[in-house]
Motif scaffolding. Structure first.
Motif, PDB file in Angstrom:
ATOM      1  N   LEU A   1       0.827  -1.203   0.000  1.00 39.85           N
ATOM      2  CA  LEU A   1       0.000   0.000   0.000  1.00 39.85           C
ATOM      3  C   LEU A   1       0.864   1.258   0.000  1.00 39.85           C
ATOM      4  O   LEU A   1       0.598   2.202  -0.753  1.00 39.85           O
ATOM      5  N   ILE A   2       1.919   1.260   0.782  1.00 37.11           N
ATOM      6  CA  ILE A   2       2.825   2.416   0.830  1.00 37.11           C
ATOM      7  C   ILE A   2       3.503   2.611  -0.522  1.00 37.11           C
ATOM      8  O   ILE A   2       3.613   3.738  -1.012  1.00 37.11           O
ATOM      9  N   VAL A   3       3.918   1.538  -1.161  1.00 34.67           N
ATOM     10  CA  VAL A   3       4.563   1.640  -2.472  1.00 34.67           C
ATOM     11  C   VAL A   3       3.580   2.193  -3.511  1.00 34.67           C
ATOM     12  O   VAL A   3       3.937   3.084  -4.299  1.00 34.67           O
TER      13      VAL A   3
ATOM     14  N   LEU B   1      11.528  14.960  -2.352  1.00 31.94           N
ATOM     15  CA  LEU B   1      11.011  14.881  -0.989  1.00 31.94           C
ATOM     16  C   LEU B   1      10.225  13.594  -0.781  1.00 31.94           C
ATOM     17  O   LEU B   1      10.422  12.889   0.212  1.00 31.94           O
ATOM     18  N   ILE B   2       9.370  13.265  -1.728  1.00 28.44           N
ATOM     19  CA  ILE B   2       8.565  12.046  -1.617  1.00 28.44           C
ATOM     20  C   ILE B   2       9.454  10.807  -1.699  1.00 28.44           C
ATOM     21  O   ILE B   2       9.242   9.828  -0.992  1.00 28.44           O
ATOM     22  N   TRP B   3      10.454  10.840  -2.551  1.00 23.58           N
ATOM     23  CA  TRP B   3      11.325   9.677  -2.740  1.00 23.58           C
ATOM     24  C   TRP B   3      12.249   9.452  -1.550  1.00 23.58           C
ATOM     25  O   TRP B   3      12.411   8.320  -1.094  1.00 23.58           O
TER      26      TRP B   3
ATOM     27  N   LEU C   1       7.138   8.385   3.858  1.00 25.49           N
ATOM     28  CA  LEU C   1       5.927   8.658   4.639  1.00 25.49           C
ATOM     29  C   LEU C   1       5.743  10.149   4.887  1.00 25.49           C
ATOM     30  O   LEU C   1       4.648  10.688   4.714  1.00 25.49           O
ATOM     31  N   VAL C   2       6.800  10.833   5.271  1.00 25.23           N
ATOM     32  CA  VAL C   2       6.713  12.278   5.501  1.00 25.23           C
ATOM     33  C   VAL C   2       6.400  12.993   4.192  1.00 25.23           C
ATOM     34  O   VAL C   2       5.590  13.928   4.159  1.00 25.23           O
ATOM     35  N   GLY C   3       7.031  12.577   3.113  1.00 23.06           N
ATOM     36  CA  GLY C   3       6.781  13.182   1.811  1.00 23.06           C
ATOM     37  C   GLY C   3       5.347  12.991   1.347  1.00 23.06           C
ATOM     38  O   GLY C   3       4.733  13.913   0.810  1.00 23.06           O
TER      39      GLY C   3
END
Length: 71
Positions: A15-17, A43-45, A49-51
């Protein structure tokens, strides 16, 4: 570790991927400048999770969508 925990861990990771890839695709489809897109994608890469959370809160869809409804 029980099998159910292993399957749950795999499902959460998948799900995160999926959310991660969807956010990056959304970045590159946005109307932002190339520099802004690059910074968001990095930032996302780098901080998955923070991204993702930052993109949901401050990204083009989350930020611009509210501004358009207020007008």
């Amino acid at each position: 570790m029980p099998d159910s925990m292993i399957y749950l861990s795999i499902a959460v990771a998948a799900l995160i991927v999926v959310l991660h890839l969807r956010a990056i695709i959304s970045v590159f489809r946005s109307n932002r400048s190339v520099g802004s897109k690059t910074l968001w994608a990095l930032l996302i890469w780098i901080f998955p999770l923070v991204g993702l959370i930052a993109w949901v809160v401050a990204g083009p869809r989350g930020h611009n969508g509210h501004a358009q409804h207020d007008k």
